[in-house]
Motif scaffolding. Structure first.
Motif, mmCIF file in Angstrom:
data_model
loop_
_atom_site.group_PDB
_atom_site.id
_atom_site.type_symbol
_atom_site.label_atom_id
_atom_site.label_comp_id
_atom_site.label_asym_id
_atom_site.label_seq_id
_atom_site.Cartn_x
_atom_site.Cartn_y
_atom_site.Cartn_z
ATOM 1 N N THR A 163 0.812 -1.213 0.000
ATOM 2 C CA THR A 163 0.000 0.000 0.000
ATOM 3 C C THR A 163 0.850 1.270 0.000
ATOM 4 O O THR A 163 0.496 2.249 -0.645
ATOM 5 C CB THR A 163 -0.929 0.010 1.240
ATOM 6 N N HIS A 164 1.975 1.248 0.703
ATOM 7 C CA HIS A 164 2.750 2.463 0.926
ATOM 8 C C HIS A 164 4.050 2.568 0.131
ATOM 9 O O HIS A 164 4.688 3.627 0.136
ATOM 10 C CB HIS A 164 3.076 2.600 2.418
ATOM 11 N N PHE A 165 4.449 1.481 -0.554
ATOM 12 C CA PHE A 165 5.734 1.477 -1.259
ATOM 13 C C PHE A 165 5.584 0.845 -2.646
ATOM 14 O O PHE A 165 4.862 -0.139 -2.796
ATOM 15 C CB PHE A 165 6.785 0.685 -0.470
ATOM 16 N N SER A 166 6.307 1.400 -3.620
ATOM 17 C CA SER A 166 6.352 0.788 -4.952
ATOM 18 C C SER A 166 7.148 -0.517 -4.865
ATOM 19 O O SER A 166 7.799 -0.799 -3.854
ATOM 20 C CB SER A 166 7.038 1.741 -5.945
ATOM 21 N N ASN A 167 7.125 -1.298 -5.933
ATOM 22 C CA ASN A 167 7.890 -2.556 -5.942
ATOM 23 C C ASN A 167 9.371 -2.312 -5.687
ATOM 24 O O ASN A 167 10.000 -3.038 -4.919
ATOM 25 C CB ASN A 167 7.690 -3.295 -7.269
ATOM 26 N N THR A 168 9.928 -1.320 -6.336
ATOM 27 C CA THR A 168 11.350 -1.002 -6.156
ATOM 28 C C THR A 168 11.620 -0.556 -4.716
ATOM 29 O O THR A 168 12.601 -0.976 -4.098
ATOM 30 C CB THR A 168 11.786 0.100 -7.143
ATOM 31 N N GLU A 169 10.735 0.281 -4.190
ATOM 32 C CA GLU A 169 10.900 0.753 -2.812
ATOM 33 C C GLU A 169 10.780 -0.404 -1.821
ATOM 34 O O GLU A 169 11.498 -0.425 -0.814
ATOM 35 C CB GLU A 169 9.859 1.816 -2.484
#
Length: 93
Positions: free
Chosen positions: A75-81
């Motif tokens: 919910t809070h982070f992209s895949n990379t993040e």
């Protein structure tokens, strides 16, 4: 705290001024944008760790805790993040 916010703002301003004096305001502005992005990233990491602590103290079963943390990450982070976060959390555990 308000005092630490003032200190951070003064520190950022002095860093900005030092870079501007050495390399010009254009370069200093680019650094300023970078510092802001880094601060926001750190806030998001801190929020995740706080959530992680909350979940750990909740008494939930392990699989429910893992599901809750996984949902938070998605919910809070992209895949990379999420990849960066996993590395950071694993190295600071």
């Amino acid at each position: 705290s308000a005092a630490s916010d003032v200190y951070k703002r003064q520190d950022s301003e002095s860093r900005y001024q030092a870079i501007a004096a050495e390399f010009g305001h254009h370069v200093a502005e680019r650094f300023s944008v970078l510092w802001e992005a880094q601060a926001l990233w750190q806030q998001r990491i801190d929020a995740y760790r706080k959530y992680q602590q909350h979940i750990s103290a909740s008494g939930m079963k392990e699989d429910a805790r893992q599901d809750a943390l996984s949902t938070y990450r998605r919910t809070h982070f992209s895949n990379t993040e999420q990849k960066r976060l996993r590395v950071l959390v694993a190295t600071n555990s």
